[in-house]
Write an enzyme that holds these catalytic residues in place. Structure first.
Site, mmCIF file in Angstrom:
data_model
loop_
_atom_site.group_PDB
_atom_site.id
_atom_site.type_symbol
_atom_site.label_atom_id
_atom_site.label_comp_id
_atom_site.label_asym_id
_atom_site.label_seq_id
_atom_site.Cartn_x
_atom_site.Cartn_y
_atom_site.Cartn_z
ATOM 1 N N GLY A 95 71.891 5.692 -61.182
ATOM 2 C CA GLY A 95 72.046 4.519 -62.038
ATOM 3 C C GLY A 95 71.996 3.486 -61.210
ATOM 4 N N GLY A 150 81.584 3.961 -57.904
ATOM 5 C CA GLY A 150 80.933 4.449 -56.606
ATOM 6 C C GLY A 150 80.464 5.489 -56.838
ATOM 7 N N GLY A 180 80.084 10.323 -54.284
ATOM 8 C CA GLY A 180 80.941 10.772 -52.288
ATOM 9 C C GLY A 180 81.879 10.049 -52.632
ATOM 10 N N GLU A 227 78.800 6.626 -63.585
ATOM 11 C CA GLU A 227 78.235 7.624 -64.261
ATOM 12 C C GLU A 227 78.182 8.858 -64.158
ATOM 13 O OE1 GLU A 227 73.887 7.130 -62.741
ATOM 14 O OE2 GLU A 227 74.073 8.730 -61.658
#
Lengths: 495, 495
Positions: free
Chosen positions: B382, B262, B264, B286
């Protein structure tokens, strides 16, 4: 049936039901697009239940879409659950939509992967018995698949026990198939449509094969309608777009461009037109109708890879052609498991041009292929797998229902299977539009302008104007959508 | 800047703007997750426009999400169009949502593919000037990428002219990158996260390099908030699920399992917990925050492949760690173009466990990551690429907005980016639910039960009961959904 040691396991299908179909548990039927589904055992199961009144409470795994005949046979089973959808009868749809049993629908590549990786095993349980159709069994006991490879190798790998229906009507299919299942972490070494990277047979421990049934039943016709004038116009518009695109996109001329020509009558209509393209195409499909066989034999289509070869209503001649020229067919056609044909790895590796069909599309390009207002209409099949990874995704459908009363390009769809991000081109009988690079409101205008039915165009523009007043990058207005449907009813009432 | 022959092209950024930024045309800025975006030229462009009042009408291509600082600088450009979203300032969002210019959002793998395959070229035009940040230029004139590889190689390949900002603050990054772009029809030969299959540099004809700007600006902090208590609870629940799943799914223990953790603050919260897993993981991401760098250096995480290493607010220490131990980092971290990190081929090849975040999720598991009632909130990035091809897709989000007034698990979402078929597990601060194999109504009950906020649970059950009365496999009821939102307002008013 050339295997001596297995000959003793040939049984009457009724006996198979008595002895080997569990009263509770998990059963799996391979076969898809109405092709190479088991026929003798399901029929015997139906007869057995009718006669004895015994109850079979089963979870039923399938490979894909069945036939009304098949659905009728297994409708006597007390279904606990069915995975994935793949039903093709009104009766089955009704059972699903009244939630008589649970139905879990999903993409087909992933379905096979889950079978093999034990996802279902851990969430639902192990497959007690898998029933498959084969074209034969070799002297060594290897299974020669029939006209649909679909999830057969995965079912065989993962089931406790296997029942094989050897269909004696099939010609010698040895050499038509390429049986390979992806290994985690390893590249799938396919660079050409006709590459063969696996085995011509499926190897299965003899101890797993519980029974063999000999069959002389041809596949029932799948529930597709014939080709309509609208299908032909859509096919013409697809060709018009493709001709334009081939003239401007040099990538499409390279040797790695493959074509996935949709399903059903529209695909058949397309087959009639495809020779008008300047280039001869490679086909990389999940399911291909035998309509395409003469094109492959004559070289109009270069090579064909598919998971199943099905035959449309009224096109039995093409199946005959396939049977008669099977040795020539083996030179230009390969049948594979759909864990390969629908694999994102391969679809993204090629310049894949994918044509998919829809129930309805919203003005921004989101696509519904499965549910109408909560009611299941069709399974997602491989549509979500091809559209995401393809180089060029074309959504083709008539702009209205057959009675012209209901638009299929609408303000808001009631179920999204394919998000707007995956849709490049939309084609209806009215025209085509290339959406690549267009922001949402431009997209909406273009879809309404080029693709919607003239009868509903003004209503759609009116909706868009109302939605735009709500503001936003991709404006929506639920109330205006409800008004749209009220206005549609008024228009429909005028006819 | 070790290349003698290019030394004469070092210019002041203001001069670069005067000489090389076209007044109309297409301009491309690389850099994503707020990292390695060009800084000197955008700032000079802003200054130039403020000073001269001249008008620049430009189509702006980007790589991904920017910084408020960057958005402020280029807000003085008269935007014609922007692709993809990637904005991170309120001001930019407002411009997008009032449709001041066109915005075309899309997945990132596909974005890079379209740049390289000329899809944009044919629909929008050729990139006149691409502006990238580099960590250096070698003696031979090869470009050493900076901390974000994103779409840099594709921009360089496809642009007419290139402007390079060499960031002198970066340590010696030579050897951190693996520059490889997929060749149509050929397998990408990656089997391990740390495999290097390309070059450490980007080769670009010297004639393409118009100007070089030397920079001493560190990246601005991307617009992420700090870690909240809710983030930590979500991370705990993800770990709880993963521990359970690792204990029952043997595939997750194999060497080809990769983890995409994930983005953040939630990803950062997860980094704090990940050592509690029994297995040390490979990361295939990504975008990865530098929070993970100490974990890679200490071996808690085995190997890392990402397209960018970004630093969260308040975590500058991790960037320092990256700089100080860069030689050690090169042994356990590889940065790649996102045409590789987000490639369906690789994501499906591994047992990829992907964690994605959402704005809202409906009771059946459809996911909205981009629009709230028509208004753009975030780009899809993504997310659509990882969720489709992953082995196991986990959607994680808080069950309400931060003020607890608005539920994020809702009857019907206003935009679908990720269809239900791609969602395996949902996690909120309240718990987790594994949806694999559950039919829609079972799924709805389970999501409401395990994941929704207690405040809104009854309303959601009430909605589901009303919808079920409408019938269908996956029942929906638009009017009941409107009632739900009215009731939510009443509840919110009580606080």
């Amino acid at each position: 049936m050339e295997c001596e040691s297995l000959r003793s396991r040939i049984l009457d299908p009724y006996e198979v039901v008595e002895k080997y179909i569990p009263k509770t548990g998990i059963i799996a039927f391979a076969g898809m697009a109405g092709t190479s589904l088991p026929k003798e055992v399901p029929k015997a199961l139906h007869d057995y239940i009718s006669k004895t009144g015994e109850k079979f409470s089963l979870v039923v795994f399938q490979a894909g879409s069945t036939t009304p005949e098949f659905d009728e046979w297994i409708s006597s089973v007390t279904m606990v659950m069915r995975i994935p959808f793949g039903g093709s009868s009104r009766k089955l749809r009704e059972a699903v939509n009244t939630r008589k049993f649970g139905l879990f629908d999903m993409g087909l590549y992933e379905h096979s992967r889950w079978v093999r990786k034990g996802i279902y095993l851990r969430s639902i349980g192990r497959i007690d018995v898998a029933i498959i159709e084969a074209a034969g069994i070799t002297r060594e006991g290897y299974i020669i698949p029939s006209l649909s490879v679909d999830v057969v190798p995965a079912f065989i790998e993962s089931c406790n026990k296997l029942i094989v229906e050897v269909n004696l009507l099939r010609p010698n299919l040895t050499g038509l198939h390429d049986i390979y299942l992806p290994a985690t972490g390893q590249p799938i070494p396919i660079s050409r449509v006709l590459d063969r990277i696996g085995h011509p047979f499926i190897k299965c421990p003899e101890s797993k094969i519980e029974a063999i049934v000999l069959s002389k039943s041809e596949d029932a016709t799948p529930l597709y309608s014939g080709i309509t004038q609208t299908d032909l116009r859509i096919a013409e518009n697809i060709l018009d777009f493709l001709n334009y695109e081939f003239s401007r996109d040099p990538n499409l001329k390279d040797e790695y461009t493959v074509f996935q020509p949709g399903a059903g009558p529209m695909s058949s209509a397309l087959a009639r037109k495809i020779s008008e393209l300047p280039t001869s195409l490679n086909i990389w499909a999940e399911a291909l109708s035998t309509t395409w066989i003469p094109l492959a034999l004559s070289g109009i289509v270069k090579g064909v890879s598919s998971s199943v070869l099905y035959t449309l209503p009224g096109e039995a001649e093409y199946r005959s052609k396939l049977y008669e020229e099977i040795e020539e067919v083996k030179k230009c056609v390969v049948l594979r498991p759909y864990e390969v044909t629908n694999n994102p790895e391969i679809i993204s590796r090629f310049n894949t041009v994918s044509i998919q069909q829809a129930i309805e599309i919203d003005v921004y390009g989101h696509v519904n292929v499965s549910h109408i207002r909560g009611n299941m209409y069709g399974g997602v099949g491989g549509s979500i797998e091809f559209t995401r990874s393809a180089y060029l995704t074309i959504l083709a459908m008539p702009s209205t229902t057959g009675d012209l009363k209901t638009p299929r390009i609408v303000p808001i769809i009631s179920h999204v299977d394919i998000p707007e991000h995956d849709v490049d081109v939309i084609v209806t009988e009215n025209g085509w539009i290339d959406l690549r690079g267009l922001p949402p409101v431009e997209r909406a205008k273009a879809i309404i302008d080029k693709c919607s039915h003239p009868k509903f165009k003004d209503l759609l523009y009116r909706y868009l104007e109302k939605a735009k007043r709500q503001g936003g990058h991709e404006p929506i207005d639920f109330e205006a959508a409800i008004e749209f449907w009220n206005d549609v009813k008024d228009i429909a009432a005028q006819y």
